[in-house]
Structure formats: structure tokens, C-alpha cells
Design a protein around this motif. Structure first.
Motif, PDB file in Angstrom:
ATOM      1  N   ALA A   1       0.783  -1.220  -0.115  1.00 52.25           N
ATOM      2  CA  ALA A   1       0.023   0.064   0.047  1.00 52.25           C
ATOM      3  C   ALA A   1       0.954   1.209   0.161  1.00 52.25           C
ATOM      4  O   ALA A   1       1.823   1.223   0.424  1.00 52.25           O
ATOM      5  N   ASP A   2       0.489   2.250  -0.594  1.00 52.93           N
ATOM      6  CA  ASP A   2       1.226   3.478  -0.667  1.00 52.93           C
ATOM      7  C   ASP A   2       1.804   4.036   0.816  1.00 52.93           C
ATOM      8  O   ASP A   2       2.678   4.468   1.012  1.00 52.93           O
ATOM      9  N   SER A   3       0.813   3.525   1.591  1.00 50.93           N
ATOM     10  CA  SER A   3       0.948   4.435   2.964  1.00 50.93           C
ATOM     11  C   SER A   3       2.027   3.446   3.687  1.00 50.93           C
ATOM     12  O   SER A   3       2.419   4.250   4.573  1.00 50.93           O
ATOM     13  N   VAL A   4       2.613   2.601   3.211  1.00 47.95           N
ATOM     14  CA  VAL A   4       3.387   1.662   4.075  1.00 47.95           C
ATOM     15  C   VAL A   4       4.666   1.575   2.938  1.00 47.95           C
ATOM     16  O   VAL A   4       5.773   1.165   3.512  1.00 47.95           O
ATOM     17  N   ARG A   5       4.721   1.994   1.740  1.00 46.37           N
ATOM     18  CA  ARG A   5       5.812   1.543   0.851  1.00 46.37           C
ATOM     19  C   ARG A   5       6.909   2.181   1.206  1.00 46.37           C
ATOM     20  O   ARG A   5       7.139   3.496   1.590  1.00 46.37           O
ATOM     21  N   GLY A   6       8.236   1.571   1.394  1.00 48.41           N
ATOM     22  CA  GLY A   6       9.474   2.349   1.880  1.00 48.41           C
ATOM     23  C   GLY A   6       9.656   1.966   3.157  1.00 48.41           C
ATOM     24  O   GLY A   6      10.849   2.348   3.754  1.00 48.41           O
ATOM     25  N   ARG A   7       8.706   1.479   4.028  1.00 52.06           N
ATOM     26  CA  ARG A   7       9.063   1.265   5.313  1.00 52.06           C
ATOM     27  C   ARG A   7       8.478   0.161   5.857  1.00 52.06           C
ATOM     28  O   ARG A   7       9.358  -0.440   6.779  1.00 52.06           O
ATOM     29  N   PHE A   8       7.719  -0.861   5.384  1.00 54.13           N
ATOM     30  CA  PHE A   8       7.521  -1.916   5.494  1.00 54.13           C
ATOM     31  C   PHE A   8       8.087  -2.994   4.496  1.00 54.13           C
ATOM     32  O   PHE A   8       8.053  -2.588   3.214  1.00 54.13           O
ATOM     33  N   THR A   9       8.464  -4.163   4.883  1.00 53.10           N
ATOM     34  CA  THR A   9       8.915  -5.226   4.044  1.00 53.10           C
ATOM     35  C   THR A   9       8.463  -6.615   4.418  1.00 53.10           C
ATOM     36  O   THR A   9       8.121  -6.936   5.679  1.00 53.10           O
ATOM     37  N   ILE A  10       7.639  -7.279   3.471  1.00 52.53           N
ATOM     38  CA  ILE A  10       7.169  -8.548   3.506  1.00 52.53           C
ATOM     39  C   ILE A  10       8.039  -9.625   3.067  1.00 52.53           C
ATOM     40  O   ILE A  10       9.000  -9.171   1.806  1.00 52.53           O
ATOM     41  N   SER A  11       8.125 -10.743   3.672  1.00 48.90           N
ATOM     42  CA  SER A  11       9.092 -11.913   3.264  1.00 48.90           C
ATOM     43  C   SER A  11       8.350 -13.155   3.895  1.00 48.90           C
ATOM     44  O   SER A  11       7.328 -13.171   4.719  1.00 48.90           O
ATOM     45  N   ARG A  12       8.955 -14.236   3.273  1.00 52.79           N
ATOM     46  CA  ARG A  12       8.319 -15.461   3.743  1.00 52.79           C
ATOM     47  C   ARG A  12       9.564 -16.287   3.874  1.00 52.79           C
ATOM     48  O   ARG A  12      10.713 -16.250   3.242  1.00 52.79           O
ATOM     49  N   ASP A  13       9.455 -17.221   4.922  1.00 48.33           N
ATOM     50  CA  ASP A  13      10.612 -18.420   5.088  1.00 48.33           C
ATOM     51  C   ASP A  13       9.635 -19.713   4.834  1.00 48.33           C
ATOM     52  O   ASP A  13       9.126 -20.213   5.906  1.00 48.33           O
ATOM     53  N   ASN A  14       9.800 -20.254   3.833  1.00 50.53           N
ATOM     54  CA  ASN A  14       9.134 -21.557   3.502  1.00 50.53           C
ATOM     55  C   ASN A  14       9.617 -22.613   4.303  1.00 50.53           C
ATOM     56  O   ASN A  14       8.735 -23.364   4.740  1.00 50.53           O
ATOM     57  N   ALA A  15      10.669 -22.704   4.754  1.00 48.21           N
ATOM     58  CA  ALA A  15      11.108 -23.731   5.952  1.00 48.21           C
ATOM     59  C   ALA A  15      10.553 -23.762   6.978  1.00 48.21           C
ATOM     60  O   ALA A  15      10.282 -24.706   7.763  1.00 48.21           O
ATOM     61  N   LYS A  16      10.181 -22.601   7.496  1.00 46.93           N
ATOM     62  CA  LYS A  16       9.407 -22.352   8.530  1.00 46.93           C
ATOM     63  C   LYS A  16       7.849 -22.323   8.389  1.00 46.93           C
ATOM     64  O   LYS A  16       7.329 -22.251   9.465  1.00 46.93           O
ATOM     65  N   ASN A  17       7.229 -22.290   7.181  1.00 42.32           N
ATOM     66  CA  ASN A  17       6.099 -21.965   7.013  1.00 42.32           C
ATOM     67  C   ASN A  17       5.489 -20.787   7.568  1.00 42.32           C
ATOM     68  O   ASN A  17       4.293 -20.717   8.240  1.00 42.32           O
TER      69      ASN A  17
END
Length: 122
Positions: free
Chosen positions: A60-76
Motif C-alpha cells: 500500500a502507498d501508506s507503507v511503501r518504503g517502510r514495511f517489508t514482507i517476506s516468507r520463510d518457506n522452511a518455517k512455513n
């Protein structure tokens, strides 16, 4: 039973950082697009960020540059790293799973967690 459990919420001062986590059980998150949503008091639910099955991200524009989403598939597990937090980021944060990649449309998400409270205040 498909289940998502969020954790990591709490109280943080403005300008601070927090990482919230979302762990799945009963299904493999790697096979789903994952999203983070939030609902602030008196406001409608807002799509914050999503990550596709191949790692593409959207914010979302309101969080871009401040928030980062990621995933760790090994930990589900899926994460949302939140930096430079503002009081207006205060909300209950929910993670959700979808079979549709790249969307922040809540209606396309079929599995939801119970939410974790994030409060940004001095």
C-alpha cells in the motif's frame, strides 16, 4: 484444519521497528499468496502488503518504503518488518492466504488469522 497464527505485535514508540510473524498449520504457505491487512479503530480494513508464490511483493502507498514482507518457506512463516512506525500504523494486523497472486483485495483471501495488535505511541 487450515490455520494461521500471528505473533509479534506490541507497543512501540514512533520511529521504532517491529516484526510481526504469521505461521501456518494444516497447509503449506509456500503454495499460497500471502497478505497482511490491518484494521484501525473506527476505520475499514486496509490491505498492507502481499507476497506471491514466487516472491513478488506489493505494498500500500501508506507503507511503501517502510514495511517489508517476506516468507520463510522452511518455517512455513510469513513476516512483515515494519520500520519508521507512525501512530497512524496503530491497528490490529491480520495475515491471510489466497490462491490469487498479487492482490490486496480482501475478498480473495480465504484463510485468515486472528490478528495481532500493534500500537505506536510515545
Amino acid at each position: 484444519q487450515l490455520q494461521l497464527v500471528e505473533s509479534g505485535g506490541g507497543l512501540v514508540q514512533p520511529g521504532g521497528s517491529l516484526r510481526v510473524s504469521c505461521t501456518g498449520s494444516g497447509f503449506t504457505l509456500e503454495n499460497y499468496a500471502m497478505g497482511w491487512f490491518r484494521r484501525a479503530p473506527g476505520k475499514e480494513r486496509e490491505g498492507v502488503s502481499c507476497i506471491s508464490t514466487i516472491g513478488g511483493t506489493n505494498y500500500a502507498d501508506s507503507v511503501r518504503g517502510r514495511f517489508t514482507i517476506s516468507r520463510d518457506n522452511a518455517k512455513n512463516t510469513v513476516y512483515l518488518q515494519m520500520n519508521s512506525l507512525k501512530p497512524e500504523d496503530t491497528a490490529v494486523y491480520y495475515c491471510a492466504a489466497s490462491t490469487v497472486d498479487g492482490t490486496l483485495r480482501a475478498s480473495l483471501y480465504s484463510v485468515w488469522g486472528q490478528g495481532t495488535q500493534v500500537t505506536v505511541s510515545s
